[in-house]
Design an enzyme around this catalytic site. Structure first.
Site, PDB file in Angstrom:
ATOM      1  N   CYS B 169      38.977  -7.644  17.894  1.00 40.43           N
ATOM      2  CA  CYS B 169      38.299  -6.903  19.249  1.00 40.43           C
ATOM      3  C   CYS B 169      37.844  -7.612  20.053  1.00 40.43           C
ATOM      4  O   CYS B 169      37.146  -7.034  21.160  1.00 40.43           O
ATOM      5  CB  CYS B 169      37.293  -5.775  18.204  1.00 40.43           C
ATOM      6  SG  CYS B 169      38.283  -4.864  17.380  1.00 40.43           S
ATOM      7  N   HIS B 309      28.956  -4.247  23.912  1.00 35.30           N
ATOM      8  CA  HIS B 309      29.961  -3.933  23.148  1.00 35.30           C
ATOM      9  C   HIS B 309      29.998  -2.566  22.727  1.00 35.30           C
ATOM     10  O   HIS B 309      30.883  -1.600  22.588  1.00 35.30           O
ATOM     11  CB  HIS B 309      30.283  -5.000  21.789  1.00 35.30           C
ATOM     12  CG  HIS B 309      31.267  -4.740  20.881  1.00 35.30           C
ATOM     13  ND1 HIS B 309      32.613  -4.783  21.271  1.00 35.30           N
ATOM     14  CD2 HIS B 309      31.297  -4.196  19.597  1.00 35.30           C
ATOM     15  CE1 HIS B 309      33.298  -4.691  20.332  1.00 35.30           C
ATOM     16  NE2 HIS B 309      32.661  -4.225  19.189  1.00 35.30           N
ATOM     17  N   GLU B 320      23.787  -5.862  18.265  1.00 40.48           N
ATOM     18  CA  GLU B 320      23.421  -6.304  19.424  1.00 40.48           C
ATOM     19  C   GLU B 320      22.253  -6.239  20.179  1.00 40.48           C
ATOM     20  O   GLU B 320      22.106  -7.063  21.052  1.00 40.48           O
ATOM     21  CB  GLU B 320      24.697  -5.253  20.110  1.00 40.48           C
ATOM     22  CG  GLU B 320      25.424  -5.959  21.217  1.00 40.48           C
ATOM     23  CD  GLU B 320      26.473  -5.016  21.705  1.00 40.48           C
ATOM     24  OE1 GLU B 320      27.087  -5.191  22.835  1.00 40.48           O
ATOM     25  OE2 GLU B 320      26.752  -3.793  21.153  1.00 40.48           O
ATOM     26  N   LYS B 341      32.332   2.542  25.790  1.00 41.33           N
ATOM     27  CA  LYS B 341      33.144   3.259  24.721  1.00 41.33           C
ATOM     28  C   LYS B 341      32.357   4.682  24.416  1.00 41.33           C
ATOM     29  O   LYS B 341      33.216   5.364  23.725  1.00 41.33           O
ATOM     30  CB  LYS B 341      32.753   2.253  23.724  1.00 41.33           C
ATOM     31  CG  LYS B 341      33.399   0.849  23.545  1.00 41.33           C
ATOM     32  CD  LYS B 341      33.406   0.113  22.464  1.00 41.33           C
ATOM     33  CE  LYS B 341      34.014  -1.077  22.411  1.00 41.33           C
ATOM     34  NZ  LYS B 341      33.063  -2.133  23.366  1.00 41.33           N
ATOM     35  N   HIS B 346      36.953   3.158  21.648  1.00 43.77           N
ATOM     36  CA  HIS B 346      37.103   1.411  21.403  1.00 43.77           C
ATOM     37  C   HIS B 346      38.605   1.449  21.206  1.00 43.77           C
ATOM     38  O   HIS B 346      39.287   1.639  20.127  1.00 43.77           O
ATOM     39  CB  HIS B 346      36.462   1.334  20.248  1.00 43.77           C
ATOM     40  CG  HIS B 346      36.342  -0.178  19.714  1.00 43.77           C
ATOM     41  ND1 HIS B 346      36.858  -1.014  20.351  1.00 43.77           N
ATOM     42  CD2 HIS B 346      35.675  -0.698  18.735  1.00 43.77           C
ATOM     43  CE1 HIS B 346      36.907  -2.251  19.781  1.00 43.77           C
ATOM     44  NE2 HIS B 346      36.186  -2.435  18.842  1.00 43.77           N
ATOM     45  N   PHE B 405      35.629  -7.967  14.165  1.00 40.64           N
ATOM     46  CA  PHE B 405      36.008  -8.423  12.765  1.00 40.64           C
ATOM     47  C   PHE B 405      36.864  -9.574  12.838  1.00 40.64           C
ATOM     48  O   PHE B 405      37.420 -10.189  13.736  1.00 40.64           O
ATOM     49  CB  PHE B 405      37.458  -7.530  12.092  1.00 40.64           C
ATOM     50  CG  PHE B 405      36.833  -6.143  11.980  1.00 40.64           C
ATOM     51  CD1 PHE B 405      35.462  -5.753  12.014  1.00 40.64           C
ATOM     52  CD2 PHE B 405      37.619  -5.127  11.125  1.00 40.64           C
ATOM     53  CE1 PHE B 405      35.067  -4.479  11.609  1.00 40.64           C
ATOM     54  CE2 PHE B 405      37.047  -3.816  10.780  1.00 40.64           C
ATOM     55  CZ  PHE B 405      35.882  -3.432  10.915  1.00 40.64           C
TER      56      PHE B 405
END
Lengths: 414, 421, 84
Positions: B169, B309, B320, B341, B346, B405
């Site tokens: 990602c 993010h 975050e 997002k 996403h 990930f």
């Protein structure tokens, strides 16, 4: 002037040898890892020969915890990384976590694992898909798992460029080391020999259908009929020279002295292909001339027109029969992301031992190729500079120059 | 004097609009483009909402051959690359192909085509020994997807380094960083860079279902993506792409190009913690941010906007928030932070590039895009997330971050050219 | 009458997430926290999915991660199976 970047540790997982020692003796003695596929009943398939790693028991090498969540390719990559770090005598605990990065190449991800999950999804239902599918499949998995296993919190990256990607990863590892990360674990490992993966390989139209394992993959031979896919690869420890000296690494295999990548013009273009330019740029990068090169590890596609193009490039750069060329990958098949790094290992060991392994099995090289292909038996020759080439399907070209390091920069190299 | 990297062209395909202008209209108006999955019957799945793009490859000018050959993600990438080149005004014919490269990000690459071919080859999952009679000649390129950047290279005639960056990602952010490295070091003058992912296909929906990373707000598809909101319960899967023309600054200046923003710094770190989990303290993301600011030679206090993010999972948004406080200090409480997002979902590897596009356009227009659907405060997320409504504000220095990930944590700093000079 | 025993759960845990040689998953682990056994949230999610498939008992998503020990999982599964 940029600080030199060295290779200080090697981990090999190859069809003809687990570990550097076994791989290198197999390579010098001509022991092949090519055999008919045994992972599944391959009787109905038009081609069945592949470079397989048959003696690998992941449970012997890795914590049991990692097995349910990893594809075979990731298990191989983790073990190769373990071996490389041990070889380099890296004490992770004594280093700053941000000073260790992981940059790998990947081509087919955790394909066998994901095939199993596709099957569960469609034959049983979505709730049967494993929680591990979300990361066991994707191309980033090996970098992530290696970083976790060794507490490496520096830069991480994953590059995909078919067979050229492994050299790109090593090139980026060198760049990253120069940008400030002392040590980077880098290389590539692939495996995709489940029935779906295998059929996907065959769809390239370039896999040899010859059934004799000693005649199926014959790069540069008049009987060349394509290549054989293989699995595995190599993981290397790439370190900045000052860091190598500071921690007194046990050995320096060599310097990554030059690297370049190019891309071919589209099919039908009248512009020249990019392989020669990749070599020239890599040599420029290393501040060397063609005459300085002692041996070339060829991409050695085994597809006649690609062999010819590579031979043309060698003649143009080095002159007819101007440099010894070899391709020990006839014993392993083409390993995709693992191919470039494994050839880098062979090149570094040639530098260490002063011996060039031959292109086993290839025998009848057309004279108009004009290349001095090392055939039949190893050739004793002092090697200070080795060039490694890798091409990826659709036009990727990568070239890497490895150079001997005289005094090992404070290392205890014998 | 070190070589500077600037963005001179943008092409975007994101949910809710075709092209860069419609994308920016959506963001600046705070509308959302997430909806109930329409590509297949999602009723057996846990999460049934997604950010889908109404993408018509024919209308986008792709030839029948290209459409047959190319995976959906490649189609997105090529279309965006064309748009970016047109936007940049770059005369490709007058540019040395050797000095043009491609760095394309993607997390799951040809997932859509893989699944389609799998169903054919396996008789819908009934056979383990797949049937060679139904083998597509393109199957190899779905197995090993480096054909994606190759397609972009052919589109623009690039003969410099071409590669795919697949860091999960953070791919979309890291691919642009990779291209910037090549320009900085002198290997390239121009790069086509960005990312594409088209993961709205059953296998990908199922794998995020399994790990319960995606939302279950299925009854309110338009309000399903809720970054930093107290009722958030997962991300909304999406598809999309963004491509850029990035150039060495002098190269752009000589040809009188319009410059959206300069890429002044970037960094990536691994958390070496867990393949999917995040520690609460945000330590490694904070380090990536600090390192990107150092690379830009700027102090944290000059950051005017943080493009988060902000995936909308419980743990990401906390992680975050902690990372911003750790890296920006008290300034974290003053600087506007938002997650697009909330509006476009996403799109895995693509979103990092789509967010860079949002940052470049935010600088261009002097507008901070909002975090849509943020109505219920979460005491653990206590920064200024620009809820619901966009904010007009001069922006000179913008930070964009990504997390994924494998433990990847990435950051990039973009600056207006005036500010960076 | 229990639908699932500690041995059943042990087998599923090892299948879903392996075991350390050092941690004794053998023996009476009913009250040993998953964390001490080395099983993380992923292991528990995978385990819950396998329990559902084999025993037909569905544990709600938001409850699974609150189950801190094997004993708590057995309790929840057997109660759900009994319709309590």
């Amino acid at each position: 002037m940029s600080e030199p970047v060295y290779v200080t540790g090697i981990g090999v997982v190859a069809p003809n040898g687990l570990g550097v020692k076994e791989f290198w003796s197999s390579t010098l003695e001509g022991r092949s890892g090519i055999a008919p596929l045994t992972r599944f009943d391959s009787t109905g398939y038009p081609a069945r020969l592949a470079g397989q790693i048959l003696d690998f028991d992941a449970a012997e090498h890795l914590p049991n915890r990692l097995l349910p969540q990893t594809d075979v390719s990731t298990r191989l990559a983790l073990v190769a990384a373990d071996w490389a770090l041990r070889d380099a005598a890296v004490n992770q605990a004594a280093m700053t976590d941000y000073d260790m990065g992981v940059i790998t190449s990947n081509a087919s991800g955790g394909f066998q694992f994901t095939h199993g999950e596709f099957r569960k999804l469609w034959s049983q239902g979505p709730q049967f898909v494993s929680v591990y599918e979300s990361f066991a499949w994707f191309y980033a998995v090996n970098t992530g798992q290696i970083s976790i296993r060794h507490g490496m919190r520096g830069p991480g990256a994953v590059l995909v460029a078919e067979q050229a990607g492994g050299l790109d990863a090593l090139g980026h590892a060198r760049r990253t080391a120069r940008r400030g990360t002392a040590l980077v674990v880098s290389g590539g490992v692939d495996s995709s020999f489940d029935p779906w993966g295998w059929l996907s390989h065959l769809s390239s139209g370039r896999v040899s259908a010859v059934g004799d394992r000693d005649r199926a993959y014959l790069p540069f031979d008049t009987a060349a009929s394509g290549y054989l896919p293989g699995e595995g690869g190599a993981i290397l420890v790439v370190e900045r020279a000052d860091a190598v000296a500071r921690r007194r690494a046990p050995q320096v295999y060599g310097e990554i002295a030059g690297y370049a990548a190019t891309f071919d013009p589209p099919e039908g273009s009248d512009r020249p292909p990019g392989l020669r330019r990749a070599v020239e740029l890599a040599l420029d990068d290393a501040r060397l001339r063609p005459g300085d090169v002692d041996v070339v590890f060829a991409d050695a596609s085994g597809v006649p027109e690609l062999d010819r193009a590579e031979a043309d490039a060698f003649r143009e750069i080095f002159g007819p029969n101007g440099v010894p060329v070899t391709a020990p990958k006839t014993l392993t098949g083409r390993l995709y992301s693992g191919g470039g790094p494994l050839d880098v290992v062979a090149a570094l060991l040639s530098i260490r031992d002063g011996v060039v392994p031959p292109t086993w099995h290839t025998a009848d090289v057309p004279p108009d190729h004009g290349i001095d292909l090392v055939l039949g038996e190893p050739r004793n020759r002092s090697v200070s500079v080795a060039l490694v080439l890798a091409r990826g399907r659709w036009g990727f070209n990568a070239a890497m120059v490895l150079r001997a390091v005289a005094d090992g920069a404070g290392s205890a190299r014998a | 004097m070190s070589r500077r990297v600037v963005i001179t062209g943008i092409g975007v395909r994101a949910p809710g609009g075709r092209g860069t202008k419609e994308f920016w209209d959506l963001l600046s108006s705070g509308r959302t483009a997430t909806r109930t999955i329409s590509y297949f019957d999602a009723s057996p799945f846990r999460s049934r909402v997604a950010g889908e793009c109404d993408f018509d490859p024919e209308l986008e000018g792709l030839s029948p051959r290209q459409i047959r050959r190319m995976d959906r993600a490649s189609q997105f990438a090529v279309v965006c690359a064309r748009e970016a080149v047109e936007d940049s005004g770059l005369d490709l014919a007058a540019t040395d192909p050797h000095r043009i490269g491609v760095s394309l990000g993607s997390a799951v690459a040809a997932a859509t085509s893989l699944e389609r071919e799998y169903l054919v080859l396996s008789d819908s999952g009934r056979r383990w020994l797949v049937d060679q009679d139904y083998l597509s000649p393109h199957m190899f390129d779905y197995l090993i997807p480096s054909v994606m950047p190759a397609e972009v290279a052919w589109t623009v005639g690039a003969e410099g380094p071409v590669t795919m960056v697949s860091d999960g990602c953070t791919s979309g952010l890291d691919a642009v960083s990779y291209a910037s490295d090549l320009i900085r070091e002198g290997t390239l003058d121009v790069a086509l860079t960005g990312a594409a992912d088209t993961p709205i296909t059953p296998i990908v929906v199922a794998c995020f279902d399994a790990i319960k990373a995606t939302t279950t707000h299925n009854d309110e598809p338009e309000q399903a993506s809720r970054p930093f909101d107290g009722t958030r319960n997962g991300f909304v899967l999406a598809e999309g792409a963004a491509m850029f023309v990035v150039e060495e600054y002098e190269h752009a200046r000589r040809r009188g190009a319009h410059v959206y923003a300069e890429i002044t710094g970037y960094a990536t770190r691994c958390n070496a913690y867990h393949m999917t989990g995040l520690k609460r303290d945000g330590r490694e993301m904070a380090e990536a941010i600090r390192s990107a600011l150092d690379d830009s030679r700027v102090d944290p206090t000059v950051v005017d906007y943080v493009n988060a993010h902000g995936s909308g999972t419980q743990q990401n948004d906390r992680h975050e928030t902690a990372a911003f406080k750790r890296s920006l200090g008290d300034h974290a409480y003053r600087v506007p932070v938002s997650s697009i997002k909330s509006m476009v979902g996403h799109s895995l590897g693509a979103i990092g590039s789509i967010e860079i596009a949002a940052c470049a356009l935010a600088i261009e227009h002097g507008v901070v895009p909002p975090t849509a659907n943020l109505r219920t405060p979460d005491p653990e997320c206590d920064l200024d997330y620009v809820p619901i409504t966009a904010r007009e504000q001069r922006l000179d220095t913008v930070l964009s971050v990504g997390s994924g990930f494998g433990g990847f944590q990435s950051a990039m700093v973009l600056r207006s050219v005036g500010a960076a000079a | 009458m229990s639908v699932m025993t500690l041995d059943d759960l042990r087998r599923i845990l090892v299948e879903c997430a392996g075991e350390d040689d050092s941690t004794a998953v053998a023996g009476d682990i009913a009250d040993v926290p998953f964390e001490d056994l080395g099983y993380d949230s992923l292991a528990l999610m995978e385990t819950a999915a396998r329990i559902e498939q084999r025993f037909g008992v569905r544990l709600p998503d938001d409850e699974v991660l609150d189950l801190a020990t094997p004993g708590a999982v057995l309790d929840a599964v057997n109660k759900a199976a009994a319709g309590v």
